[in-house]
Motif scaffolding. Structure first.
Motif, short mmCIF file in Angstrom:
data_model
loop_
_atom_site.label_atom_id
_atom_site.label_comp_id
_atom_site.label_asym_id
_atom_site.label_seq_id
_atom_site.Cartn_x
_atom_site.Cartn_y
_atom_site.Cartn_z
N GLN A 46 0.86 -1.18 0.00
CA GLN A 46 0.00 0.00 0.00
C GLN A 46 0.89 1.24 0.00
O GLN A 46 1.31 1.70 1.06
N PRO A 47 1.22 1.76 -1.18
CA PRO A 47 2.03 2.98 -1.22
C PRO A 47 1.32 4.12 -0.50
O PRO A 47 0.11 4.31 -0.66
N MET A 48 2.08 4.86 0.30
CA MET A 48 1.48 5.88 1.17
C MET A 48 1.84 7.32 0.79
O MET A 48 1.54 8.24 1.53
N THR A 49 2.49 7.51 -0.35
CA THR A 49 2.77 8.86 -0.84
C THR A 49 2.61 8.88 -2.35
O THR A 49 2.65 7.84 -3.02
N ASP A 50 2.47 10.06 -2.88
CA ASP A 50 2.40 10.26 -4.32
C ASP A 50 3.68 9.73 -4.98
O ASP A 50 3.64 9.01 -5.97
N LYS A 51 4.82 10.08 -4.41
CA LYS A 51 6.12 9.69 -4.97
C LYS A 51 6.28 8.17 -4.98
O LYS A 51 6.73 7.59 -5.98
N GLU A 52 5.94 7.50 -3.89
CA GLU A 52 6.06 6.05 -3.82
C GLU A 52 5.12 5.36 -4.80
O GLU A 52 5.47 4.35 -5.42
N THR A 53 3.93 5.92 -4.98
CA THR A 53 2.96 5.34 -5.90
C THR A 53 3.45 5.44 -7.34
O THR A 53 3.38 4.47 -8.10
N LEU A 54 3.96 6.61 -7.72
CA LEU A 54 4.53 6.77 -9.06
C LEU A 54 5.70 5.81 -9.26
O LEU A 54 5.81 5.18 -10.31
N GLN A 55 6.55 5.67 -8.26
CA GLN A 55 7.69 4.76 -8.36
C GLN A 55 7.21 3.32 -8.57
O GLN A 55 7.79 2.58 -9.37
N GLY A 56 6.15 2.93 -7.89
CA GLY A 56 5.60 1.59 -8.07
C GLY A 56 5.10 1.35 -9.48
O GLY A 56 5.35 0.29 -10.07
N ALA A 57 4.40 2.33 -10.05
CA ALA A 57 3.90 2.20 -11.43
C ALA A 57 5.07 2.11 -12.41
O ALA A 57 5.07 1.28 -13.32
N GLN A 58 6.07 2.95 -12.22
CA GLN A 58 7.25 2.94 -13.09
C GLN A 58 7.98 1.60 -12.98
O GLN A 58 8.35 0.99 -13.99
N ASN A 59 8.21 1.14 -11.75
CA ASN A 59 8.89 -0.14 -11.55
C ASN A 59 8.14 -1.28 -12.22
O ASN A 59 8.75 -2.16 -12.84
N ARG A 60 6.83 -1.28 -12.09
CA ARG A 60 6.04 -2.35 -12.70
C ARG A 60 6.21 -2.35 -14.22
O ARG A 60 6.43 -3.40 -14.84
N ALA A 61 6.08 -1.17 -14.84
CA ALA A 61 6.20 -1.09 -16.30
C ALA A 61 7.59 -1.55 -16.75
O ALA A 61 7.73 -2.32 -17.71
N GLU A 62 8.62 -1.07 -16.07
CA GLU A 62 9.99 -1.43 -16.47
C GLU A 62 10.29 -2.90 -16.21
O GLU A 62 10.96 -3.55 -17.02
N ASN A 63 9.79 -3.46 -15.11
CA ASN A 63 9.96 -4.89 -14.85
C ASN A 63 9.26 -5.73 -15.91
O ASN A 63 9.78 -6.75 -16.36
N ALA A 64 8.08 -5.30 -16.33
CA ALA A 64 7.34 -6.01 -17.38
C ALA A 64 8.11 -5.96 -18.70
O ALA A 64 8.14 -6.95 -19.45
N SER A 65 8.76 -4.84 -18.99
CA SER A 65 9.50 -4.71 -20.25
C SER A 65 10.68 -5.68 -20.29
O SER A 65 11.06 -6.15 -21.37
N ARG A 66 11.25 -5.97 -19.15
CA ARG A 66 12.36 -6.93 -19.10
C ARG A 66 11.86 -8.37 -19.25
O ARG A 66 12.54 -9.22 -19.81
N LEU A 67 10.65 -8.64 -18.75
CA LEU A 67 10.11 -10.00 -18.81
C LEU A 67 9.54 -10.36 -20.18
O LEU A 67 9.59 -11.51 -20.60
N VAL A 68 8.93 -9.38 -20.85
CA VAL A 68 8.31 -9.62 -22.16
C VAL A 68 8.84 -8.55 -23.13
O VAL A 68 8.13 -7.63 -23.52
N GLN A 117 -9.71 5.13 6.70
CA GLN A 117 -8.44 5.78 7.07
C GLN A 117 -7.85 5.12 8.32
O GLN A 117 -6.64 4.87 8.39
N GLN A 118 -8.69 4.85 9.30
CA GLN A 118 -8.21 4.24 10.55
C GLN A 118 -7.58 2.87 10.28
O GLN A 118 -6.54 2.53 10.85
N LEU A 119 -8.21 2.07 9.43
CA LEU A 119 -7.67 0.74 9.11
C LEU A 119 -6.34 0.86 8.36
O LEU A 119 -5.41 0.11 8.62
N ILE A 120 -6.26 1.82 7.45
CA ILE A 120 -5.01 2.03 6.71
C ILE A 120 -3.90 2.46 7.66
O ILE A 120 -2.75 2.00 7.54
N HIS A 121 -4.22 3.30 8.63
CA HIS A 121 -3.22 3.72 9.63
C HIS A 121 -2.73 2.52 10.46
O HIS A 121 -1.64 2.56 11.01
#
Length: 177
Positions: A46-68, A117-121
């Motif tokens: 569960q990414p908890m910042t804008d920056k971490e979320t963008l990094q996750g999307a970028q990592n996923r795309a780049e990891n997929a490019s290496r696999l296929v 929000q409470q559960l996420i915290h």
């Protein structure tokens, strides 16, 4: 008819379907082939910042490019949360890679209810928190928080699709990027 192979860095049918729909809109003269694969995001479940979320999307795309590597496009979609303006907002980043360029776009954001929000915290992922609060099962592969909270006026695929289209801007305006 030109064939375009797209790999979505997820097995989630919502992410696969919204990507297919967006690519068909952007490239209506082409035959779009979409495949989903599982790859790591390299960030918290569960990414908890804008920056971490963008990094996750970028990592996923780049990891997929290496696999296929034979695909034309690789798409990472990462849902995240950020605490801004005394509230907790949910959103997602879309990151698209080709052999020659990159594109990214963020969905709209929306406030999460205090009970979620409470559960996420407490360290619980948004999809699991939704299921707990709304007495559902696997909602993140269905209508998601956005669908539940809008009473399905906007489902999760409809929510992601415009961001996929927006992330394709650099690919359809290559002379500008």
């Amino acid at each position: 008819m030109k064939e375009i192979k797209v790999v979505v860095a997820s097995k989630n049918p919502v992410k696969i379907n919204c990507t297919a729909a967006a690519f068909k809109k952007v490239f209506p003269e082409s035959r779009i082939l979409v495949e989903g694969i599982s790859v790591p995001s390299g960030v918290a479940d569960q990414p908890m910042t804008d920056k971490e979320t963008l990094q996750g999307a970028q990592n996923r795309a780049e990891n997929a490019s290496r696999l296929v590597p034979e695909a034309h496009y690789w798409v990472g979609i990462e849902g995240g949360i950020d605490e801004v303006h005394q509230s907790m907002e949910a959103f997602a980043w879309v990151y698209i890679v080709s052999s020659t360029r990159r594109g990214k776009a963020r969905t709209a954001s929306f406030d999460l209810p205090p009970q979620i929000q409470q559960l996420i915290h407490k360290g619980i992922e948004l999809g699991v928190a939704d299921d707990m609060v709304f007495k559902r099962s696997n909602s993140k592969q269905k209508n998601g928080a956005v669908g539940i909270l809008t009473k399905d006026l906007i489902n999760r695929a409809e929510y992601y699709e415009p961001a996929v289209v927006l992330a394709l801007i650099p690919f359809v305006n290559q002379d500008l990027y």
